[in-house]
Design a protein around this motif. Structure first.
Motif, mmCIF file in Angstrom:
data_model
loop_
_atom_site.group_PDB
_atom_site.id
_atom_site.type_symbol
_atom_site.label_atom_id
_atom_site.label_comp_id
_atom_site.label_asym_id
_atom_site.label_seq_id
_atom_site.Cartn_x
_atom_site.Cartn_y
_atom_site.Cartn_z
ATOM 1 N N ARG A 126 7.595 0.501 2.179
ATOM 2 C CA ARG A 126 6.835 1.720 2.450
ATOM 3 C C ARG A 126 6.930 2.155 3.906
ATOM 4 O O ARG A 126 5.943 2.385 4.571
ATOM 5 C CB ARG A 126 5.345 1.536 2.108
ATOM 6 N N ALA A 127 8.156 2.174 4.441
ATOM 7 C CA ALA A 127 8.325 2.667 5.801
ATOM 8 C C ALA A 127 9.435 3.711 5.808
ATOM 9 O O ALA A 127 10.556 3.427 6.219
ATOM 10 C CB ALA A 127 8.649 1.515 6.744
ATOM 11 N N PRO A 128 9.149 4.908 5.350
ATOM 12 C CA PRO A 128 10.203 5.915 5.184
ATOM 13 C C PRO A 128 10.879 6.294 6.492
ATOM 14 O O PRO A 128 12.110 6.434 6.542
ATOM 15 C CB PRO A 128 9.462 7.112 4.577
ATOM 16 N N ASP A 129 10.094 6.434 7.573
ATOM 17 C CA ASP A 129 10.714 6.825 8.850
ATOM 18 C C ASP A 129 11.677 5.773 9.346
ATOM 19 O O ASP A 129 12.755 6.075 9.861
ATOM 20 C CB ASP A 129 9.633 7.056 9.898
ATOM 21 N N LEU A 130 11.263 4.513 9.145
ATOM 22 C CA LEU A 130 12.125 3.415 9.568
ATOM 23 C C LEU A 130 13.413 3.416 8.778
ATOM 24 O O LEU A 130 14.500 3.259 9.339
ATOM 25 C CB LEU A 130 11.424 2.076 9.375
ATOM 26 N N GLN A 152 5.279 -0.222 12.282
ATOM 27 C CA GLN A 152 6.386 0.694 11.999
ATOM 28 C C GLN A 152 6.735 1.524 13.229
ATOM 29 O O GLN A 152 7.916 1.718 13.550
ATOM 30 C CB GLN A 152 6.020 1.611 10.825
ATOM 31 N N ILE A 184 14.134 -0.034 17.481
ATOM 32 C CA ILE A 184 15.456 0.282 16.922
ATOM 33 C C ILE A 184 16.240 1.168 17.883
ATOM 34 O O ILE A 184 17.418 0.921 18.193
ATOM 35 C CB ILE A 184 15.311 0.996 15.556
ATOM 36 N N GLY A 219 0.873 -1.165 0.000
ATOM 37 C CA GLY A 219 0.000 0.000 0.000
ATOM 38 C C GLY A 219 0.900 1.201 0.000
ATOM 39 O O GLY A 219 2.128 1.078 -0.034
ATOM 40 N N ALA A 220 0.338 2.374 0.130
ATOM 41 C CA ALA A 220 1.163 3.576 0.157
ATOM 42 C C ALA A 220 1.881 3.681 1.483
ATOM 43 O O ALA A 220 1.504 3.029 2.457
ATOM 44 C CB ALA A 220 0.290 4.797 -0.061
ATOM 45 N N ALA A 221 2.935 4.498 1.526
ATOM 46 C CA ALA A 221 3.578 4.771 2.803
ATOM 47 C C ALA A 221 2.555 5.455 3.714
ATOM 48 O O ALA A 221 1.672 6.168 3.229
ATOM 49 C CB ALA A 221 4.770 5.677 2.585
ATOM 50 N N PRO A 222 2.660 5.236 5.034
ATOM 51 C CA PRO A 222 1.614 5.760 5.927
ATOM 52 C C PRO A 222 1.682 7.275 6.084
ATOM 53 O O PRO A 222 1.900 7.786 7.180
ATOM 54 C CB PRO A 222 1.877 5.013 7.233
ATOM 55 N N LEU A 264 10.239 1.346 15.207
ATOM 56 C CA LEU A 264 11.026 2.553 15.430
ATOM 57 C C LEU A 264 11.475 2.653 16.888
ATOM 58 O O LEU A 264 12.643 2.937 17.194
ATOM 59 C CB LEU A 264 10.184 3.781 15.048
ATOM 60 N N SER A 314 0.109 1.104 4.023
ATOM 61 C CA SER A 314 0.669 -0.014 4.797
ATOM 62 C C SER A 314 0.485 0.295 6.280
ATOM 63 O O SER A 314 0.375 1.453 6.688
ATOM 64 C CB SER A 314 2.142 -0.229 4.446
#
Lengths: 113, 802
Positions: B675-679, A70, A77, A52-55, A74, A65
């Motif tokens: 699709r996880a740009p922040d990650l 995520q 990490i 899907g698109a980035a959130p 985050l 997505s």
């Protein structure tokens, strides 16, 4: 794709476990770093990899997505980074004090503390 | 709180004040402060006597833990009263004796009397409690105070050994008894002894009945020093003699007898009870009397004689319990065993107490208790000699003393064992009178040894520690004189105690009595020539005299049995074996190596999860919900897989770090694809910093880096492949069996409307779930502080040691 990812995560876990069972302290730390990579990938995979698109709401997409895994990753990490950094310094200090990074030599002596 | 409760705990209360009394009045022997209490209590319990003889039981209840059915109910019936009188009466005599026995200057009297008071209170609690849990609590307090008293001279190694041994054995039995009590509660729903007895008929066939019976008997046997648990009693002789006289002959060792007698109405309907109690009793009787003969220490002889006499009482209680199987009351034909048991219980307390005090006097005046060094004291210590003669002859069962009467009744009870027509008693029952007779011969023998080897023969002053032995002071003699007077009085006028015995029997055999009936006990000296008991006694005397005369010829049999096979060495080796075994076991798995522990953890993880997957049939593979695979994803997967595996084969430190970095960067590419740009951003930055950190540590870390591959270890490989496999399998199964939809639709819909943001991940982090973020910041803060501290703070132990 998820099946492939599951197998990949398994491989990462295997390598990480093998590293953690080694004698060298540095390899153990590398192992924990690898282990956290595996966990993060597992989290992402379990959240579903449907494209899907980035959130980001600006994308105006039909489907996005999943944002929740995520956010969790985050957080994870950052925490594992903090722990790894501490570990590294600990290993460094341990070497300074004890003169070895061999875990087999770092045993408590009988009757010592 | 009633007066009765106050009476039970009054010794415990007085114990609190003893140390300060001892300190305030150091010139007065502390025992004098104590003496009035048991005398008063004795008088108080005597006041119950008329009521108890009329068949009334006094009952007082004090609420303790009502929600659990535990209350401190005290009940005075015949059995409880007999014991209470013994405890307080002999307690008073022992305190008086100890005042003269223990030196005011040399001994820690405050400790001694505190322990003794603890014991008196505990023992009163045991015999007067109607609640099993309270009884157990007092029971353990007797074990505990006995432990303290045995180890009173704690600078002696033997005292500590004896105290530990008695503690281990009696507490083992005590725990078993607690288990029995709890099981009994499961069956009856009450902790009350009298209510349990009332329900006896209903619980006989219950599944738990045998288990309860065994648990409780184990408790009674260990406390009362029955075979093979008797071994603690001879070692308990390291205690001061007043303690031996009181605890280890007259009172505490009879707690097990009390328990068996008290619970006879509950369990006696089961044949196993009769066989176990009577069987172990008779074995103990024989073994105790047989072992007593070989000892040369007077207290050792008396200890084994106590064991033996306790076995006698126990076997009588066991056989007497058979009377409960005959509902019609046949002239006391079977109940005679119970009569004998109760009568002998009383007699034993009198003569054994006096004998211990006599030995204490001999020890005190000559400095030794070894019969090989003693002899010829008859003219020097005439009063002590008289005491010894009366006590020993009574113990041997000679007329006209009370031991003779109970010994005759004992034979009567044993002879009737065969006539009990059930539980194989008609065939195997013949063993009882035979063993009983042989044991009586040995009893006669050691009784004679005590008297004649100590007081007759040649006087050997050179072997004694004290130069000029003389008669003991009058204060020391009062107590044994009172006790032997009782021996003689009960011997000549046995029926003065028969009302009490009747009352005790009524509590042991309550169901036998119809309303208004009473047991009718008459004890006679003379049974007529035709009675077999008389001939048995005559046989005992003849055989005993013969054995005594020819002792040097046959005592060799005692050395035949090697010490290795004795029960004591079994106990010692067992104890040492448990310790070395536990030590070895712990050393075997606690290797101090972190690798071993990690292997345990991982192996457990693999096994438990694998077993769950298999047993629950949980593995599932569902391809319906999977995303399609693109070529560049496959390339990334291969890169990461190869990268992580090749770390294992990396030779140099640099390669390792670079490979780890490569894996991290590849993962951040994955984040970008998925699709996880922040990650992706965070991962990129953090991986860079991590690699920088690793490189920073690069030169600092060991110069002697093992420039070699990791050594291949099969066990490590198996474990790590297992871990990887399990993770893959669980990931597949979890993905294939999704239970419900994600809750993320809510975040998609409300991120802008409610939280005024367009980046969903960031809004979740700082708005919807910002607590996570707060503490993640805290983690980073702590890590930073930790790093700072590690580097800056150096209170080096290395320097101190160097």
């Amino acid at each position: 794709m998820e099946i492939l990812m599951a197998i990949l995560v398994g491989i990462i876990f295997m390598s990480a476990t093998y590293l953690m069972l080694s004698k060298s302290l540095l390899r153990i730390i590398v192992g924990t770093g690898l282990l956290s990579h595996g966990v993060h990938l597992l989290l992402l995979t379990m959240g579903g990899l449907k494209t899907g698109a980035a959130p980001l709401l600006g994308q105006q997409a039909e489907a996005y997505s999943d944002p929740l895994p995520q956010a969790l990753i985050l957080t994870a990490i950052v925490i594992s980074f903090g722990v790894t950094a501490l570990f590294l310094v600990l290993a460094y200090r341990t070497y300074q004090e004890l003169g070895t990074d061999n875990m087999e030599l770092m045993r408590g002596k009988e009757g010592n503390e | 709180m009633s007066l009765l409760h106050l009476a039970i705990i009054s010794p415990l209360i007085l114990a609190i004040f003893i140390p300060s009394l001892h300190k305030r009045a150091p010139k007065i022997h502390t025992g004098w402060f104590l003496l009035p209490l048991p005398v008063l209590l004795f008088g108080y319990f005597l006041s119950f006597l008329p009521g108890v003889i009329n068949g009334e039981a006094a009952m007082e209840t004090l609420s303790w833990i009502p929600s659990l059915g535990i209350d401190f109910s005290a009940r005075v019936d015949g059995l409880g009263l007999l014991f209470a009188l013994l405890i307080t009466g002999i307690g008073a005599l022992v305190v008086l004796y100890s005042i003269y026995y223990l030196s005011k200057e040399k001994e820690k009297l405050n400790q001694f009397y505190v322990y003794l008071l603890l014991f008196i209170g505990a023992m009163l609690g045991v015999v007067l409690s109607d609640n099993l849990i309270v009884l157990y609590a007092f029971w353990e307090l007797t074990s505990f105070s006995s432990f303290l008293l045995i180890g009173y001279w704690n600078y002696r190694e033997r005292s500590r050994y004896g105290a530990q041994k008695s503690m281990l054995i009696t507490v083992f039995g005590g725990f078993s008894m607690l288990g029995g009590i709890v099981l009994l509660y499961l069956m009856t729903g009450t902790f009350s002894v009298s209510e349990t007895i009332a329900m006896a008929g209903e619980i006989v066939g219950h599944d738990l009945f045998i288990a309860v019976l065994l648990c409780i008997l184990l408790g009674a046997f260990t406390k009362s020093a029955q075979f093979p648990f008797h071994i603690w009693l001879p070692d308990a002789m390291e205690a001061p003699t007043p303690v031996s006289a009181y605890l280890h002959s007259a009172t505490m060792v009879k707690a097990g007898i009390y328990l068996v007698a008290r619970l006879t109405p509950v369990f006696a309907y089961e044949g196993l009870w009769i066989w176990l109690v009577a069987g172990f009793g008779i074995i103990t009787l024989f073994w105790g009397s047989f072992s007593a003969v070989k000892h040369t220490d007077l207290k050792g002889i008396l200890a084994y004689s106590t064991v033996s006499q306790l076995g006698l009482i126990m076997s009588l209680l066991g056989l007497g319990a058979a009377a409960l199987h005959y509902p019609e009351f046949e002239n006391g034909f079977y109940t005679v065993a119970i009569t004998a048991a109760v009568f002998h219980l009383l007699n034993h307390a009198t003569f054994k107490g006096s004998l211990f005090m006599m030995v204490g006097i001999v020890d005190h005046e000559t400095g030794t208790r070894d019969i090989r060094n003693l002899g010829g004291l008859m003219t020097i210590m005439p009063i002590t000699f008289t005491i010894a003669v009366i006590g020993s002859f009574s113990m041997a069962g000679l007329p006209p003393f009370n031991g003779f009467l109970s010994k005759e009744m004992f034979f009567t009870g044993m002879l009737r064992a065969q006539e009990i027509g059930f539980f194989n008693m008609d065939t195997l029952g013949i063993l009882f009178p035979i063993i009983a007779w042989v044991a009586s011969v040995f009893t006669f023998l050691y009784s004679m040894i005590i008297v004649f080897k100590t007081f007759t023969g040649k006087f050997q002053p050179e072997k004694l520690k004290v130069q000029k032995p003389h008669e003991a002071p009058i204060g020391m003699l009062i107590s044994p004189i009172i006790l032997v007077s009782l021996v003689v009085i009960i011997g000549f006028f046995p029926n003065i105690v028969s009302p009490l015995i009747e009352a005790v029997m009524a509590s042991i055999l309550p169901t036998l009595l119809a309303a208004g009936m009473e047991f009718d006990v008459h004890i006679y000296h003379w049974h007529g020539f035709e009675s077999p008991e008389l001939w048995m006694t005559i046989g005992v005397v003849i055989a005993g005299i013969l054995l005594y005369k020819f002792m040097p010829r046959w005592t060799g049999i005692y050395t035949r049995m090697p010490e290795r096979f004795s029960l004591n060495s079994a106990y010692d080796h067992g104890l040492a074996g448990i310790q070395t075994g536990a030590n070895r076991f712990t050393n075997a798995y606690m290797t101090d190596s972190i690798r071993t522990y990690l292997i345990y953890i991982f192996a457990f993880f693999v096994l438990i999860l694998g077993a769950t997957l298999i047993t629950k049939n949980a593995f599932a593979l569902d391809l319906a919900n999977v995303a399609e695979i693109h070529a560049f994803e496959v390339v990334l997967v291969v890169i990461i897989a190869v990268g992580s595996v090749s770390i294992l084969f990396a030779k140099s430190r640099m390669t390792t770090i670079i490979l780890l970095g490569a894996v991290g960067y590849a993962i951040s590419l994955f984040y970008a694809i998925f699709r996880a740009p922040d990650l992706a951003l965070t991962q990129l930055v953090i991986e860079t910093i991590s690699v920088a950190l690793f490189l920073l540590a690069f030169y600092r870390l060991p110069k002697k880096w093992h420039h070699e591959r990791m050594k291949f270890k099969v066990s490590n490989a198996i474990i790590s492949v297992g871990v990887g496999l399990i993770v893959t399998l669980i990931a597949l199964s979890a993905h294939s069996s999704k239970a419900f939809e994600s809750i993320s639709q809510y975040y998609v819909e409300n991120t802008y409307t409610k939280a005024a943001g367009e980046n969903m991940v960031n809004v979740i982090l700082v708005d919807f779930r910002s607590f996570d973020t707060l503490f993640e910041i805290a983690v980073l803060g702590i890590a930073a502080l930790g790093v700072f501290t590690f580097i800056k703070l150096r209170m080096s132990r290395g320097k101190e040691q160097g």
